[in-house]
Scaffold this active site. Structure first.
Site, PDB file in Angstrom:
ATOM      1  N   GLU A  44      -8.037  -7.765   7.066  1.00 14.70           N
ATOM      2  CA  GLU A  44      -6.757  -7.338   6.510  1.00 14.70           C
ATOM      3  C   GLU A  44      -5.890  -6.774   7.619  1.00 14.70           C
ATOM      4  O   GLU A  44      -6.343  -6.552   8.748  1.00 14.70           O
ATOM      5  CB  GLU A  44      -6.961  -6.308   5.389  1.00 14.70           C
ATOM      6  CG  GLU A  44      -7.591  -6.910   4.141  1.00 14.70           C
ATOM      7  CD  GLU A  44      -7.679  -5.939   2.995  1.00 14.70           C
ATOM      8  OE1 GLU A  44      -7.242  -4.778   3.156  1.00 14.70           O
ATOM      9  OE2 GLU A  44      -8.201  -6.318   1.937  1.00 14.70           O
ATOM     10  N   HIS A  46       3.487  -0.841  -0.906  1.00 18.90           N
ATOM     11  CA  HIS A  46       2.783  -2.107  -0.699  1.00 18.90           C
ATOM     12  C   HIS A  46       3.809  -3.215  -0.559  1.00 18.90           C
ATOM     13  O   HIS A  46       4.758  -3.303  -1.348  1.00 18.90           O
ATOM     14  CB  HIS A  46       1.847  -2.394  -1.870  1.00 18.90           C
ATOM     15  CG  HIS A  46       0.792  -3.403  -1.538  1.00 18.90           C
ATOM     16  ND1 HIS A  46       1.067  -4.742  -1.388  1.00 18.90           N
ATOM     17  CD2 HIS A  46      -0.536  -3.267  -1.306  1.00 18.90           C
ATOM     18  CE1 HIS A  46      -0.046  -5.386  -1.082  1.00 18.90           C
ATOM     19  NE2 HIS A  46      -1.030  -4.509  -1.021  1.00 18.90           N
ATOM     20  N   ARG A  54       0.907  -1.944   7.077  1.00 11.50           N
ATOM     21  CA  ARG A  54       1.670  -2.045   5.830  1.00 11.50           C
ATOM     22  C   ARG A  54       3.087  -1.493   5.942  1.00 11.50           C
ATOM     23  O   ARG A  54       4.006  -2.018   5.322  1.00 11.50           O
ATOM     24  CB  ARG A  54       0.921  -1.318   4.706  1.00 11.50           C
ATOM     25  CG  ARG A  54      -0.201  -2.138   4.132  1.00 11.50           C
ATOM     26  CD  ARG A  54      -0.843  -1.440   2.968  1.00 11.50           C
ATOM     27  NE  ARG A  54      -1.898  -2.280   2.410  1.00 11.50           N
ATOM     28  CZ  ARG A  54      -2.759  -1.879   1.497  1.00 11.50           C
ATOM     29  NH1 ARG A  54      -2.703  -0.645   1.043  1.00 11.50           N
ATOM     30  NH2 ARG A  54      -3.687  -2.694   1.042  1.00 11.50           N
ATOM     31  N   HIS A  94       2.809   2.610  -3.598  1.00 12.83           N
ATOM     32  CA  HIS A  94       1.404   2.231  -3.748  1.00 12.83           C
ATOM     33  C   HIS A  94       0.418   3.372  -3.492  1.00 12.83           C
ATOM     34  O   HIS A  94      -0.557   3.520  -4.212  1.00 12.83           O
ATOM     35  CB  HIS A  94       1.121   1.079  -2.778  1.00 12.83           C
ATOM     36  CG  HIS A  94      -0.251   0.496  -2.891  1.00 12.83           C
ATOM     37  ND1 HIS A  94      -0.726  -0.067  -4.061  1.00 12.83           N
ATOM     38  CD2 HIS A  94      -1.256   0.367  -1.983  1.00 12.83           C
ATOM     39  CE1 HIS A  94      -1.961  -0.508  -3.867  1.00 12.83           C
ATOM     40  NE2 HIS A  94      -2.304  -0.255  -2.625  1.00 12.83           N
ATOM     41  N   ARG A 131      -1.658   4.677   5.917  1.00  9.05           N
ATOM     42  CA  ARG A 131      -3.061   4.337   5.612  1.00  9.05           C
ATOM     43  C   ARG A 131      -3.404   2.938   6.097  1.00  9.05           C
ATOM     44  O   ARG A 131      -2.689   1.978   5.825  1.00  9.05           O
ATOM     45  CB  ARG A 131      -3.301   4.430   4.103  1.00  9.05           C
ATOM     46  CG  ARG A 131      -4.701   3.985   3.685  1.00  9.05           C
ATOM     47  CD  ARG A 131      -4.922   4.239   2.204  1.00  9.05           C
ATOM     48  NE  ARG A 131      -4.116   3.381   1.352  1.00  9.05           N
ATOM     49  CZ  ARG A 131      -4.518   2.217   0.856  1.00  9.05           C
ATOM     50  NH1 ARG A 131      -5.727   1.744   1.174  1.00  9.05           N
ATOM     51  NH2 ARG A 131      -3.734   1.513   0.074  1.00  9.05           N
TER      52      ARG A 131
END
Length: 515
Positions: free
Chosen positions: A132, A247, A294, A350, A385
């Site tokens: 990811e 997100h 992100r 998110h 994060r």
């Protein structure tokens, strides 16, 4: 379990049940962090009480699609995982907290497997590890493809629900913390269809996030910032509230709440982000493209979405339905076939990186109050994060909090009997039901003015609008007032940070501050 039960009459009429127990930890919230805390305490022979606003199956953890990160594969290590986490945190991650997360994480995964969690495996039966955004190695474990959260929560909830040392109250809200002599000594709680009662003992908040304060969010309806409001009223420190992760790829469906999420793992499997001309635009801002962190991808999607729309093109992904059965089913409900149709996407609130300040064992700055999971600020995430670190953080720090609580057995006692609850604490929803227009306006204000892109002007507009909403909200609508309080705390924190860093982006201060 040593509890003393008594019925008391409220001065305003009606009866209230007071439950007195001066030893059992009270865990508020039944996501992965709350469930694991209860289970780990029971493993050490410590009984606990678990309170949840809905049911054991209804939490943000259960919605997690992307997976759980841990350094378990060949060529990987906790040190590499730590380096990726610190890089994503944009200068604010606590190195010691990150070390704890990445070194203790693999053992928690092994524990999960021992308890019956079934992670996806390849033909050789080895754990299947995905990649990811911002991870330098494939280290994302999945369960049931994109149903990781639901599988893990289901596994632990089944154990917790039948454990004799864990008493569970579903459909129960905590209305306030009880304090005495400078420490938290219990809670006032209310059953949605029953009496108000008090519990005395150390309190562990595991209430999750704040997404429902925003117009577009992937969070469940229960994510209304309850824990932050309780901690603030209880004089516990909160920090880094401005760092909110949006997100990048929520399905763009105006008016739908929560917004359906399309996992980052879809991009890890080869899906691309394109504008209306079919151009892969994320490479304009980062050489990693769709696999950048992100915050970077969300900013890029927000910009392009405002200029004509952004789409996730999943047609290059092989065996999409087998890899992502949940996403496939969700898209089908909206008439979309990812093997044929580009998917319209937009950023959605998110995850909250900040929260209740804790040490490495979950203790807040207020004696008797602990926090685990998204509601807490352990220092792991810094300003942003790293993908799939949230479930791991829930496990690692809930485990540490439970062990620390168990070690204090016999020393953690209420300093005085709990205060009897009265009618003012009742979970009567009538006042809050009348405030739906106020909450809807709040969500719109937060989405437009305190969202992915902020400025002094937008934040001051939000501050003024929220003040008007507070003035219009009756005192009896305590849920609405708590949500507005948390919205004001976030807005104030965003105003004070005059830089852009991680999940906090200021159009008027686009650079990261040097000091």
């Amino acid at each position: 379990m040593g509890a003393v039960f008594s019925v008391q009459r409220s001065k305003r009429g009606g009866s209230n049940v007071t439950v007195r127990d001066t030893a059992r930890p009270i865990i508020v919230g039944a996501g992965l962090a709350g469930l694991w805390t209860a289970w780990r305490l029971a493993l050490d022979g410590r009984p606990s009480v678990l309170l949840t606003k809905r049911t054991l199956a209804d939490s943000a953890s259960a919605w997690a699609q992307g997976g759980i990160a841990a350094a378990l594969g060949p060529g990987d290590s906790p040190a590499l995982h730590a380096a990726d986490t610190i890089a994503a945190g944009d200068g604010l991650a606590d190195p010691e907290a990150v070390r704890v997360l990445t070194t203790e994480g693999p053992d928690r995964i092994r524990q999960l497997i021992t308890l019956g969690a079934t992670f996806d495996r390849g033909p050789d039966r080895a754990l299947r590890l995905g990649l990811e955004g911002a991870h330098s190695r494939p280290r994302i474990l999945h369960a049931g493809g994109d149903r990781t959260g639901a599988m893990l929560v289901g596994c632990i909830a089944a154990i917790v629900s039948r454990h004799p040392l864990i008493e569970i109250f579903e459909n129960t809200e905590v209305t306030r913390l009880l304090t005495a002599r400078g420490r938290v000594v219990g809670v006032v709680a209310a059953r949605l269809s029953g009496p108000v009662f008090t519990l005395a003992g150390p309190v562990v908040l595991a209430t999750g996030g704040v997404g429902q304060l925003f117009a577009v969010t992937t969070n469940p309806l229960t994510a209304t910032g309850d824990g932050w409001a309780l901690a603030h009223h209880g004089d516990a420190e909160l920090r880094d509230l401005e760092f909110l992760q949006f997100h990048p790829t929520a399905l763009k469906l105006p008016g739908v709440n929560p917004a359906p999420l399309i996992s980052e793992a879809v991009r890890g499997a080869g899906a691309t982000l394109v504008d209306r001309a079919g151009r892969r635009f994320v490479f304009d801002v980062d050489p990693r493209g769709e696999l950048a962190s992100r915050d970077i991808v969300a900013q890029a999607v927000a910009t392009v979405d405002g200029e004509g729309g952004a789409w996730l093109d999943a047609r290059p992904v092989a065996n999409f339905a087998a890899q992502f059965p949940g996403v496939t089913a969700m898209l089908a409900l909206h008439g979309l076939d990812p093997t044929r149709d580009p998917i319209p996407v937009t950023p959605a609130m998110h995850y909250a990186m900040g929260g209740i300040t804790t040490d490495l064992d979950g203790r807040s700055t207020r004696r008797g109050l602990w926090a685990v999971g998204e509601v807490a600020s352990t220092g792991v995430h810094g300003a942003n994060r790293l993908a799939s670190n949230s479930l791991l953080e829930a496990l690692v720090f809930a485990d540490r909090a439970a062990r620390a609580l168990a070690a204090e057995r016999g020393r953690v006692r209420a300093d005085s009997p709990p205060i009897a609850a009265d009618a003012a604490d009742a979970a009567d929803s009538s006042s809050d039901a009348a405030c739906e227009t106020i909450r809807s306006t709040m969500r719109q204000v937060m989405g437009e003015e305190v969202g992915v892109r902020r400025s002094e002007v937008s934040l001051l507009r939000a501050e003024a609008a929220l003040a008007v909403l507070v003035a219009a909200t009756p005192q009896s609508a305590w849920r609405t007032r708590n949500q507005l309080l948390v919205a004001q705390l976030i807005t104030g924190a965003a105003l004070r940070r005059r830089e852009s860093r991680g999940g906090h982006s200021r159009l008027d201060f686009p650079e990261r501050a040097l000091a």
